[in-house]
Design an enzyme around this catalytic site. Structure first.
Site, PDB file in Angstrom:
ATOM      1  N   GLU A  71       0.823  -1.201   0.000  1.00 14.34           N
ATOM      2  CA  GLU A  71       0.000   0.000   0.000  1.00 14.34           C
ATOM      3  C   GLU A  71       0.857   1.251   0.000  1.00 14.34           C
ATOM      4  OE1 GLU A  71      -2.875  -0.006   3.145  1.00 14.34           O
ATOM      5  OE2 GLU A  71      -3.659  -1.987   2.628  1.00 14.34           O
ATOM      6  N   GLU A 101      -8.753   1.614  -4.484  1.00 11.36           N
ATOM      7  CA  GLU A 101      -9.848   1.229  -3.599  1.00 11.36           C
ATOM      8  C   GLU A 101     -10.604   2.434  -3.044  1.00 11.36           C
ATOM      9  OE1 GLU A 101     -10.784  -1.315   0.500  1.00 11.36           O
ATOM     10  OE2 GLU A 101      -8.764  -1.340  -0.365  1.00 11.36           O
TER      11      GLU A 101
END
Length: 290
Positions: free
Chosen positions: A138, A205
């Site tokens: 991430e 996302e």
């Protein structure tokens, strides 16, 4: 092509048997997007166990061993407490249970942020001990150097921007990202930075749809949406959410089944038959030979 099954007489469980096929590779996934267009969208679901991988493998291009297993499997409040050992154990199980899909494993929180060297050490361990095709981590522009470092040393990396669950404490929750002009610009800049750094794909996302589309168009690599847009180059969902195993799911989830209801009904029927002493019956017991 898909996985075939045979019965293992030692365990009476279905075990996968290799069919004539070649597992999808990271370069093959990367090549899905040509000149900014992905004619064959990438299909990805999470998988945490060998049996789950067996069932999903034939239908997916990629299986993601997500750190969402912290909540889904272990009942943790977030993905932050997830360890390398958890990811390795579940990653190896999913690789064993699949033959078609490329398997990606999440790098857990704290295993890559300190330095590119730390990231390489842990990513190499994931590849060695699971047999996976690559890792996912991430972060936006701040992780571009790390992605370039790993890629240059033979480790395929999938990026993850927008709503990043490992940063839940910093973000203050799981709300959609990209609603402000500054945040939207940062998400697109993050996508471009990871693409330039060599990420073979990027998960976007929980991002408002116009920004998800803009990020997709800004990248030469496939952009995989989860709470993004159907215009992304592919989609990913947590399999348990999609299967209806939880009562509460994010807004962006579509339930394709009611597995929770089926499990509850089966357990109810089993409990009733046990209490009635109608189970086990003659078919489930061993009788003396005549």
């Amino acid at each position: 092509m898909s996985t075939t099954f045979q019965i293992d007489t030692a365990t009476s469980r279905a075990t996968p048997t290799p069919a004539p096929m070649k597992r999808l590779t990271v370069p093959a996934i990367r090549r899905r997007k040509q000149d900014g267009v992905t004619e064959n969208p990438v299909v990805m679901l999470t998988a945490y166990t060998a049996r789950q991988a067996q069932l999903l493998d034939a239908h997916c291009d990629m299986l993601l061993v997500g750190d969402s297993l912290g909540q889904v499997i272990y009942g943790l409040p977030s993905s932050v407490p997830v360890t390398m050992e958890m990811m390795i154990n579940h990653g190896a199980a999913v690789v064993r249970g699949s033959y078609h899909a490329a398997v990606l494993v999440d790098m857990p929180f704290g295993s890559y942020e300190q330095s590119p060297q730390q990231a390489f050490e842990n990513a190499a361990r994931l590849l060695k001990e699971t047999g996976c095709a690559g890792v996912k981590l991430e972060g936006g522009e701040a992780m571009a150097e790390t992605i370039a470092f790993l890629t240059a040393r033979g480790i395929p990396v999938m990026g993850h921007i927008g709503l990043t669950p490992q940063a839940v404490n910093l973000l203050g929750g799981y709300n959609a990202r990209g609603r402000s002009e500054a945040e939207a610009a940062k998400i697109v800049a993050d996508a471009r930075a990871l693409d330039a750094a060599g990420a073979f794909a990027i998960v976007v996302e929980g991002v408002v749809e116009p920004i998800a589309i803009e990020a997709t168009r800004a990248c030469s690599c496939p952009v995989i949406g989860i709470g993004g847009s159907a215009q992304c180059d592919g989609q990913v969902l947590v399999a348990e959410d999609m299967l209806g195993l939880f009562e509460r799911v994010p807004r962006f989830v579509k339930r394709y089944a009611d597995m929770a209801g089926l499990v509850s009904q089966a357990a109810e029927a089993y409990a009733r038959e046990v209490r009635e002493r109608s189970f086990p019956g003659i078919e489930q017991t061993y009788q003396p030979k005549a």
